[in-house]
Design an enzyme around this catalytic site. Sequence first.
Site: not given
Length: 362
Positions: A98, A177, A224, A316-317
């Site tokens: 990424q 971002y 993404r 994810g986590r």
Amino acid sequence: MPSLFDPIQLGTIHAPNRILMAPLTRGRATRDAVPTDIMVDYYTQRASAGLIITEATGISREGLGWPFAPGLWTDEQVEHWKAVTDSVHASGGHIVVQLWHMGRQVHSSVTGVAPVSSSATRTAGQAHTYEGKKDFEVARPLELAEIPRLLADYEHATKNALRAGFDGVQIHGANGYLIDQFLRDNANFRDDIYGGSIENRIRLMREVTERVASVAGAERTSIRLSPNGDSQGVDDSNPVALFTAAAKALDEIGIAFLELREPGPDGTFGRTDVPKVSPAIRQVFSKPLVLNSDYRSVAQAQAAIDSGVADAIAFGRPFISNPDLPERLRTGAPLAEGNPATWYSQGAEGYSDYPALETATA
């Protein structure tokens, strides 16, 4: 309807299942943003994912402000990433990197330069730095004359990604971002061709994607986005119109897949009551659509696939503390809980020392 455990074609990648590993910042590189040996262990342990999307990786020093995060702008970084990709491939896995520019989310004490953004704005709160937390700084707007340089940075990082052996690249256009700061109207106040109308605000995203795809090929390119609700202070007044226009542009480019991070009211990283935009995006995006945020069970993930909106799910986590997550989900085994105190610490603890189920049971 396909099962979560069925294979899926993601551009050139034949993923053996639809359980993707979402990008997870972990802070185990060096101060020079060079990957370390324990990163080889960490990613190899998770090679059973249908596809690994690496932690966000800086395209330049200007764009990388997270302490001990990796980059892809130097030869040394490329060489150390090669060890990661070679090991993942040897274990039968697939891995894409990424590409990250944090925009106004960086602090000059980390990068050595002032933060840049779409406009002269400042994120509320504090930035993580090597000297602890510091108030975010007001970013300077990128000048029109700087956009070609920014696009060249993405091109350079993409070439380095291919040299490093990655199977493709994902552009980080989410989570407040830089690209997100151009997309959404509470952060973009420009009056040139990159601001104002939706067509103008998606321009940078489209140009970055086109530049990356010109190097990697559209079939090895993904992005993404985070279309619903506030994300680190970045939001939009009309997310459905904005993100369906963005998805249409990406569909025209022909990228391999689109990943959406959509938290709900109980999200663990950002919470929002704003309805999800993914059903509207599904109507305009023809390639695989990957959904992410707070998925933890087979039932929850399979329901998203059965709805016809998702083609795969990025976990994810759960991948932090369950290196063999696909097998645990397939067999109904319990998921190990992680320790948030070690998420961003240095060293193997809470990173590469979580055992696979077989070892843990023994």
